[in-house]
Enzyme design. Structure first.
Site, PDB file in Angstrom:
ATOM      1  N   SER A 234      44.586  28.835  45.566  1.00 37.84           N
ATOM      2  CA  SER A 234      44.318  30.362  46.382  1.00 37.84           C
ATOM      3  C   SER A 234      45.323  29.961  47.300  1.00 37.84           C
ATOM      4  O   SER A 234      45.594  28.243  47.597  1.00 37.84           O
ATOM      5  CB  SER A 234      43.129  29.758  47.325  1.00 37.84           C
ATOM      6  OG  SER A 234      43.664  30.824  47.760  1.00 37.84           O
TER       7      SER A 234
ATOM      8  N   TYR B  96      35.575  26.364  51.425  1.00 42.12           N
ATOM      9  CA  TYR B  96      36.864  27.351  50.769  1.00 42.12           C
ATOM     10  C   TYR B  96      38.387  26.515  50.326  1.00 42.12           C
ATOM     11  O   TYR B  96      38.828  26.132  49.523  1.00 42.12           O
ATOM     12  CB  TYR B  96      36.864  28.823  51.486  1.00 42.12           C
ATOM     13  CG  TYR B  96      37.457  29.401  49.810  1.00 42.12           C
ATOM     14  CD1 TYR B  96      36.725  29.767  48.868  1.00 42.12           C
ATOM     15  CD2 TYR B  96      38.614  30.038  50.413  1.00 42.12           C
ATOM     16  CE1 TYR B  96      37.403  30.694  47.354  1.00 42.12           C
ATOM     17  CE2 TYR B  96      39.476  30.783  49.559  1.00 42.12           C
ATOM     18  CZ  TYR B  96      39.246  31.277  47.551  1.00 42.12           C
ATOM     19  OH  TYR B  96      39.779  31.934  47.055  1.00 42.12           O
TER      20      TYR B  96
HETATM   21  N1  LIG Z   1      40.964  38.421  45.946  1.00 47.85           N
HETATM   22  C1  LIG Z   1      41.122  36.944  46.802  1.00 47.85           C
HETATM   23  O1  LIG Z   1      41.678  37.743  47.434  1.00 47.85           O
HETATM   24  C2  LIG Z   1      41.083  35.712  45.932  1.00 47.85           C
HETATM   25  C3  LIG Z   1      41.963  35.014  47.476  1.00 47.85           C
HETATM   26  C4  LIG Z   1      42.982  33.457  46.256  1.00 47.85           C
HETATM   27  C5  LIG Z   1      42.103  32.674  45.176  1.00 47.85           C
HETATM   28  N2  LIG Z   1      41.350  33.765  44.810  1.00 47.85           N
HETATM   29  C6  LIG Z   1      40.488  33.616  43.788  1.00 47.85           C
HETATM   30  O2  LIG Z   1      40.464  33.802  42.371  1.00 47.85           O
HETATM   31  C7  LIG Z   1      39.127  33.310  42.072  1.00 47.85           C
HETATM   32  C8  LIG Z   1      38.558  34.744  41.444  1.00 47.85           C
HETATM   33  O3  LIG Z   1      37.678  35.743  42.333  1.00 47.85           O
HETATM   34  P1  LIG Z   1      37.525  37.266  42.747  1.00 47.85           P
HETATM   35  O4  LIG Z   1      38.508  37.461  44.105  1.00 47.85           O
HETATM   36  O5  LIG Z   1      37.986  38.176  41.447  1.00 47.85           O
HETATM   37  O6  LIG Z   1      36.544  37.254  43.122  1.00 47.85           O
HETATM   38  P2  LIG Z   1      35.111  37.927  42.434  1.00 47.85           P
HETATM   39  O7  LIG Z   1      35.602  39.552  42.013  1.00 47.85           O
HETATM   40  O8  LIG Z   1      34.087  37.436  42.712  1.00 47.85           O
HETATM   41  O9  LIG Z   1      34.940  36.926  41.070  1.00 47.85           O
HETATM   42  C9  LIG Z   1      34.606  35.808  41.123  1.00 47.85           C
HETATM   43  C10 LIG Z   1      34.168  35.348  39.499  1.00 47.85           C
HETATM   44  O10 LIG Z   1      33.252  33.721  40.147  1.00 47.85           O
HETATM   45  C11 LIG Z   1      32.039  34.259  38.821  1.00 47.85           C
HETATM   46  N3  LIG Z   1      31.905  32.720  39.632  1.00 47.85           N
HETATM   47  C12 LIG Z   1      31.163  32.853  40.863  1.00 47.85           C
HETATM   48  N4  LIG Z   1      30.441  32.048  40.659  1.00 47.85           N
HETATM   49  C13 LIG Z   1      30.137  31.106  39.234  1.00 47.85           C
HETATM   50  C14 LIG Z   1      29.532  30.530  38.814  1.00 47.85           C
HETATM   51  N5  LIG Z   1      29.234  29.853  39.010  1.00 47.85           N
HETATM   52  N6  LIG Z   1      28.905  30.081  37.083  1.00 47.85           N
HETATM   53  C15 LIG Z   1      30.370  31.359  37.103  1.00 47.85           C
HETATM   54  N7  LIG Z   1      30.773  32.271  37.309  1.00 47.85           N
HETATM   55  C16 LIG Z   1      30.678  31.803  38.423  1.00 47.85           C
HETATM   56  C17 LIG Z   1      31.651  35.571  39.388  1.00 47.85           C
HETATM   57  O11 LIG Z   1      30.827  35.792  37.880  1.00 47.85           O
HETATM   58  P3  LIG Z   1      29.128  36.224  37.991  1.00 47.85           P
HETATM   59  O12 LIG Z   1      28.722  36.816  40.090  1.00 47.85           O
HETATM   60  O13 LIG Z   1      28.628  36.748  37.170  1.00 47.85           O
HETATM   61  O14 LIG Z   1      28.466  34.631  38.345  1.00 47.85           O
HETATM   62  C18 LIG Z   1      32.973  36.451  38.777  1.00 47.85           C
HETATM   63  O15 LIG Z   1      33.295  37.225  38.072  1.00 47.85           O
HETATM   64  C19 LIG Z   1      38.520  32.907  42.026  1.00 47.85           C
HETATM   65  O16 LIG Z   1      38.561  31.359  41.935  1.00 47.85           O
HETATM   66  C20 LIG Z   1      38.899  32.464  44.057  1.00 47.85           C
HETATM   67  O17 LIG Z   1      38.115  32.150  44.745  1.00 47.85           O
HETATM   68  C21 LIG Z   1      41.161  35.263  45.032  1.00 47.85           C
END
Ligand SMILES: NC(=O)c1ccc[n+]([C@@H]2O[C@H](COP(=O)([O-])OP(=O)(O)OC[C@H]3O[C@@H](n4cnc5c(N)ncnc54)[C@H](OP(=O)(O)O)[C@@H]3O)[C@@H](O)[C@H]2O)c1
Length: 266
Positions: free
Chosen positions: A144, A157
């Site tokens: 991130s 985070y």
């Molecule tokens: N959205 C943003 O603005 C942003 C910015 C920078 C980086 N990111 C990064 O992008 C990645 C995806 O995030 P997102 O924004 O798409 O959020 P999201 O919609 O909340 O997706 C997170 C995913 O991670 C999975 N997950 C969480 N805990 C887990 C565990 N213990 N075991 C297996 N799977 C797990 C969730 O699936 P389950 O709940 O089904 O397990 C879900 O599929 C993350 O690493 C996040 O830090 C996001």
């Protein structure tokens, strides 16, 4: 050209049940590849599997908590039985907890590192056992832009993502000689379940599809670092180099706004 890059490849996506991971699975699904999709929510995996059924790909789904090492080891063995060598591993599973203070809840800190850092490390340890002798393979870790500084209220985070980015950098250098590619993906704010919870203003918030387009192209170009949106990348570069006293002043203004919003929502 870019679509053909993915043809016949086996691609693992952790955190495929929502947000960036789910969208990436949908985006990849027209390319005659094999998708290994992982998350904890089984009903979401089933729903995604149905949505992909008519597309040009093979799909396997896995219920797994990436923060539990033995679950990761078992699921990796099963993946190899199902699909053989994993060409690309997109290690995307992640969490972000809403906190008033980064010292408030140590359990949340442990969970954040357990998922965002060790959840990827456990997979990488398994992948390298196959990648090193094969002298090929790609690890694309989703970090991130929040890795850059300690933003107030996001201590766990930011720290977990900083640790992950630094770790990926070491891996990239160490394993270049083995023909293994290590990519670091650093999104800014992207619409997802994670950001839906945020009560503060998110600068340059990007639609999920647009973010995934950038990731999709970046992986196919094998870029070491895939970071976006450019305007936030520029802003973050400035933030990285401003002196601590100025960061504290800016941070306190933002923090005041955020705490006011969070208290209002409680
Ligand atoms: N959205 C943003 O603005 C942003 C910015 C920078 C980086 N990111 C990064 O992008 C990645 C995806 O995030 P997102 O924004 O798409 O959020 P999201 O919609 O909340 O997706 C997170 C995913 O991670 C999975 N997950 C969480 N805990 C887990 C565990 N213990 N075991 C297996 N799977 C797990 C969730 O699936 P389950 O709940 O089904 O397990 C879900 O599929 C993350 O690493 C996040 O830090 C996001």
């Amino acid at each position: 050209m870019i679509n053909s890059y993915y043809g016949n490849k086996t691609i693992l996506i952790t955190g495929a049940t929502s947000g960036i991971g789910r969208e990436l699975a949908l985006r990849l699904s027209g390319n005659n590849c094999t998708l290994l999709l992982l998350g904890r929510r089984e009903e979401r995996l089933n729903e995604l599997s149905k949505a992909l059924a008519a597309r040009n790909c093979r799909v396997f789904t896995y219920k797994c908590d990436v923060s539990v090492k033995r679950e990761v080891e078992a699921v990796y063995t099963q993946m190899k039985r199902d699909a053989g060598f994993i060409d690309i591993a997109v290690l995307n599973a992640g969490v972000s907890f809403r906190m008033l203070s980064s010292g408030d809840n140590v359990t949340m800190g442990e969970q954040t590192f357990g998922i965002n850092f060790f959840g990827a490390v456990y997979f990488i340890a398994e992948l390298l056992k196959d990648y090193v002798p094969a002298k090929k393979g790609m690890i694309a870790g989703v970090s991130s832009l929040a890795e850059t500084r300690g933003f107030p209220g996001s201590g766990y985070y930011c720290a977990s993502k900083a640790a992950f980015s630094i770790y990926l950098e070491s891996l990239r250098v160490e394993h270049k000689k083995h023909g293994i590619k290590v990519l670091t993906i650093k999104p800014g704010f992207v619409v997802s379940e994670m950001t839906d919870k945020n009560e503060f203003t998110m600068p340059f918030l990007m639609k999920t599809g647009k973010a995934v387009d950038i990731i999709y192209r970046g992986i196919a170009k094998e870029k070491n670092i895939i970071q976006f949106p450019l305007r936030l990348v520029a802003l973050i570069k400035i933030l990285k180099f401003i002196p601590p006293f100025l960061f504290d002043i800016l941070g306190n203004i933002k923090e005041f706004e955020k705490q006011k919003n969070m208290r209002g929502a409680e």
